[in-house]
Write an enzyme that holds these catalytic residues in place. Structure first.
Site, mmCIF file in Angstrom:
data_model
loop_
_atom_site.group_PDB
_atom_site.id
_atom_site.type_symbol
_atom_site.label_atom_id
_atom_site.label_comp_id
_atom_site.label_asym_id
_atom_site.label_seq_id
_atom_site.Cartn_x
_atom_site.Cartn_y
_atom_site.Cartn_z
ATOM 1 N N ASP A 98 -72.880 -4.181 39.691
ATOM 2 C CA ASP A 98 -72.271 -4.145 38.293
ATOM 3 C C ASP A 98 -72.207 -5.415 37.736
ATOM 4 O O ASP A 98 -72.231 -5.352 36.193
ATOM 5 C CB ASP A 98 -70.625 -3.860 38.408
ATOM 6 C CG ASP A 98 -70.461 -2.324 38.943
ATOM 7 O OD1 ASP A 98 -71.392 -1.603 38.502
ATOM 8 O OD2 ASP A 98 -69.559 -1.898 39.471
ATOM 9 N N LYS A 125 -76.123 4.294 35.796
ATOM 10 C CA LYS A 125 -75.026 3.889 35.707
ATOM 11 C C LYS A 125 -74.588 4.380 34.238
ATOM 12 O O LYS A 125 -74.956 5.479 33.759
ATOM 13 C CB LYS A 125 -74.976 2.260 35.370
ATOM 14 C CG LYS A 125 -75.236 1.631 36.917
ATOM 15 C CD LYS A 125 -73.969 1.863 37.626
ATOM 16 C CE LYS A 125 -73.863 1.184 38.997
ATOM 17 N NZ LYS A 125 -72.546 1.345 39.968
ATOM 18 N N ARG A 129 -79.168 0.654 32.802
ATOM 19 C CA ARG A 129 -78.954 -0.485 32.623
ATOM 20 C C ARG A 129 -80.305 -1.596 32.783
ATOM 21 O O ARG A 129 -79.830 -2.719 32.103
ATOM 22 C CB ARG A 129 -77.618 -1.095 33.623
ATOM 23 C CG ARG A 129 -76.600 -0.719 33.157
ATOM 24 C CD ARG A 129 -75.176 -1.287 34.006
ATOM 25 N NE ARG A 129 -73.963 -0.774 33.552
ATOM 26 C CZ ARG A 129 -72.844 -0.692 34.311
ATOM 27 N NH1 ARG A 129 -72.826 -1.237 35.563
ATOM 28 N NH2 ARG A 129 -72.045 -0.516 33.826
ATOM 29 N N ARG A 170 -69.966 -3.090 30.591
ATOM 30 C CA ARG A 170 -70.449 -4.119 31.086
ATOM 31 C C ARG A 170 -71.239 -5.056 30.136
ATOM 32 O O ARG A 170 -71.486 -6.004 30.104
ATOM 33 C CB ARG A 170 -71.257 -3.806 32.487
ATOM 34 C CG ARG A 170 -70.384 -3.213 33.575
ATOM 35 C CD ARG A 170 -69.472 -4.252 34.171
ATOM 36 N NE ARG A 170 -68.889 -3.549 35.102
ATOM 37 C CZ ARG A 170 -67.453 -4.144 36.002
ATOM 38 N NH1 ARG A 170 -67.303 -5.505 35.599
ATOM 39 N NH2 ARG A 170 -66.905 -3.712 36.884
#
Length: 213
Positions: A98, A125, A129, A170
């Site tokens: 992550d 995710k 990402r 994130r």
């Protein structure tokens, strides 16, 4: 079967290394910084990003290590550092999956290239990402190149730009750290996505006297 009787209990919850990672990154990168995060979980399966910063040469002090509930915790202090590029692959990936979008930003400020391989899980995710990190950091001047299962990052000079979190918490937090690294403005669409895991993140950053838009 007799009914169970539930009683209250006091539970000690260590601070989350995945949230602390953004402060560690900012402290390592922003000139003149020194940040301490307290009571952070020091379980080796959770602090892969901290170990990565150590490998890159970051100035890190871990003090006051002790037991809290079932976990070891400690106070982690990170100071501005000159960082070297590294390659992340194999067992290093699951322990910081992550934090890899954040690693991409940190790697762009190292003095030599970095790479990530074996991280195809990033494509499933909250967003793809790999694709979104490459796309958005490229807007800010980062020389980052997508691969099937990761990316390559080269030393870069950041500038401002209009980027999007794509609704990914994130990315929203990583892009706010990027805003600290340039005198130009970084305009972030859907910055509120950070609230999913860290509702006060923008407020805490603004305490550093940097407005996040």
């Amino acid at each position: 079967m007799s009914p169970s009787v539930l009683t209250g209990a006091t539970v000690a919850v260590p601070a989350d290394p995945s949230s602390a990672a953004f402060w560690w990154a900012g402290a390592a990168l922003v000139p003149g910084s020194r940040v301490t995060t307290t009571d952070v979980c020091m379980n080796e399966t959770r602090i892969g990003f901290l170990r990565t910063l150590e490998r890159m040469g970051a100035r890190i002090e871990v003090t006051n290590v002790r037991a809290l509930g079932e976990e070891a915790v400690g106070d982690v202090t990170v100071s501005t550092s000159t960082l070297n590029g590294i390659r992340l692959e194999g067992d290093a990936i699951p322990h910081q999956i992550d934090e890899l979008p954040l690693f991409a930003l940190v790697a762009s400020q190292a003095i030599s290239p970095s790479s990530v391989r074996g991280a195809s899980e990033l494509r499933v995710k909250e967003t793809d990402r790999i694709q979104t990190v490459v796309q958005e950091l490229s807007v800010l001047g980062v020389d980052i190149r997508e691969t099937e299962d990761g990316f390559d990052v080269y030393p870069s000079r950041l500038h401002g730009g209009h980027v999007s979190s794509h609704g990914d918490h994130r990315l929203a937090m990583m892009l706010q750290i990027a805003d600290l690294l340039t005198t130009d403005r970084v305009m972030i669409e859907h910055v509120e996505a950070a609230d999913v895991s860290y509702p006060r993140f923008r407020d805490d950053l603004q305490r550093l006297d940097r407005e996040i838009e």
